[in-house]
Design an enzyme around this catalytic site. Sequence first.
Site, PDB file in Angstrom:
ATOM      1  N   SER A   1      52.199 -35.524 -81.962  1.00  0.00           N
ATOM      2  CA  SER A   1      52.364 -35.221 -80.546  1.00  0.00           C
ATOM      3  C   SER A   1      53.645 -34.417 -80.321  1.00  0.00           C
ATOM      4  O   SER A   1      53.855 -33.399 -80.966  1.00  0.00           O
ATOM      5  CB  SER A   1      52.383 -36.554 -79.784  1.00  0.00           C
TER       6      SER A   1
ATOM      7  N   ASP B   1      40.798 -34.590 -77.534  1.00  0.00           N
ATOM      8  CA  ASP B   1      42.185 -35.015 -77.345  1.00  0.00           C
ATOM      9  C   ASP B   1      42.664 -34.438 -76.017  1.00  0.00           C
ATOM     10  O   ASP B   1      42.828 -33.227 -75.884  1.00  0.00           O
ATOM     11  CB  ASP B   1      43.031 -34.481 -78.515  1.00  0.00           C
TER      12      ASP B   1
ATOM     13  N   HIS C   1      43.906 -38.984 -79.142  1.00  0.00           N
ATOM     14  CA  HIS C   1      45.193 -38.368 -79.438  1.00  0.00           C
ATOM     15  C   HIS C   1      45.939 -39.053 -80.583  1.00  0.00           C
ATOM     16  O   HIS C   1      46.972 -38.581 -81.006  1.00  0.00           O
ATOM     17  CB  HIS C   1      46.065 -38.383 -78.172  1.00  0.00           C
TER      18      HIS C   1
END
Lengths: 270, 374
Positions: A100, A222, A250
Amino acid sequence: MIPGTMTALRRNNVTVHGPADVRPMMFAHGFGCDQNMWRHVWPAFAEDHRIVLFDHVGAGGSDVTAFDPEHYRALDGYAEDVLAICHELDLDDLVFVGHSVSAMIGLLAAAAEPNRFGALVLVGPSPRYIDDEGYIGGFSHEDVEGLLESLERNYLGWSATMAPVIMGNQDRPSLGEELTNSFCRADPDIAAHFARVTFLSDNRADLARVRTPSLILQCSEDVIAPQPVGEYVHRQLIDSRLVLMQARGHCPNLSAPEETVAEIRSYLAG
Amino acid sequence: MSRTEGGDQESFEELFEDAPCGHLSSAIDGTILGVNRTFERWTGLDRTQLLAVRRFQDLLPRGRIYYETHYLPLLLMQNRLNGIALEIERADGSRLSALVNSVVDRDRRGAPHRIRTAVFDATDRSAYERELRSSRQREQETAERLQRSLLPGEIPAAPGLEVAVTYRPGVSGLQVGGDWYDAFWIEQPDIIALVVGDVVGHGLEAAATMGQLRSAVRALALLGLGPATLLQALDRFADRHDVGSMATLVYAELDLRSGSLRFACAGHPPPLILQPDGAARFLWEGRSLPLDTRLGTGTRAEATVQLERGSTVLLYTDGLIERRTSSLDEDLGRLLAAAASCGGQSPERVAGAIVRALHEPEQLDDVCVLVART
């Protein structure tokens, strides 16, 4: 080291596993939780890599007193912390695995000191989360407001009565004794700051500065880092490979650790 | 099921469908697999609009990011999650304030497989929390405004004078402590008063005392008493009103035309002068005891030194230099060395560099540094 200054290893709650004389591999957690996000992934590499895990300042077992809004006003401050850990552990030819927002943090670190990095593994990267002209990041400012609201309403593992226990307990207990919700515990003010820095950042222009070979792991469905964003990152990064994963959502490091491990292994094997 | 007194037997189905909480089960990717009647009733969405068509996170318009970055990762790591506040969007676009509990069901291999969620209506509780939050915020703002009012807002500026301040309260969560600084005109634009002081103790009580002393110094300075007489008057103020006993301060009047610095030090660490050529020295003259020591302060001493144009005056509190493990001489030696390495820099940079060089993060004392360059 200047006496009295905080070393990066303590500040970022760095933990190291595996043999010392093999290729180092650093795992960086994203916004929200801490280094435990990698608990199902890193052990698969511990035999032939020196594993380095850490918590960003404000998350997990990091030293929250080291938080300085000025230093962390942009992702570059977090990238400097990554480099400080590299310096203190003298890491070279590093495989940096960032989830991320930490994918972007790793890219910034690699742009600043390319010689340290051998390969980047970017899990759900996004250089900009908010939509812009000709660019779809997937989010609006209202989404970020909603996030701040949710953070304010959910002091996970960080009520006033809990904080002293956490503060006085920098050496974390074993996983079995973990305090409930502690994986995502964060000082509420710092979490709100990190949320703003993460989701309002725009690092698109930095992608072209990176020459390090990179693997982009793109999950399906995602919402945080939608596929067009992964494709954008792939186009902008000169030496990158884009892999579309079966995993949905995610957090493939939690929902599909085997697939995540297999993709990283196959990339590193060349 | 056991028989109840009324003789009715409740079926599992009724227990599930009409439970006083909404039930929802979803796949790991959020796809909704089942809901109960309570959930349908509360949201106005029926099964045909939900099952296999929508994901749980689709019903959380304000919580999309939170779901992905906190809710789901934490749930997958802990296998359960309780009391998370979420807003669920109803069919008509209104929102249900909910608290949710979730558990992860794993398959035989241990892989996450399904999420079961119980949804509680928390409308009243959420409204109450909102009120608590906004009242807390108001209180915090009031406290901060009051605290800030104890320190000067803007530092005077004039051609030929630059002043910078670094101020760090030792008690976290407070904006002010027992240290204070001040800079104000005695005769604009020629003579400026520079003050740094330190009252005994920490925290809010020390800050309140500090605010009184600062105002008293300002009031007395207006009378044009000069440093020594001002300190004598301040002694009487402290004694009469029982405030600020044993406080220390340095009071200086800097004449910008002539470059003379007239000062008095009541039990306070000595001012430091950084000359334009980079040489640094302490001013050991004009010293006397802390305020209202009850030991009979007698007369107060003051001194005047002549400053070269471009000199820098550094006033500070002991929190900047003191360490548990070293003597005062060593502390002052470190400050002198740090200052000497700042020759030629702006007051802003000098203040920053000196605090960085000397201040220990573990140190809990207030720190105040005032730097003025002529």
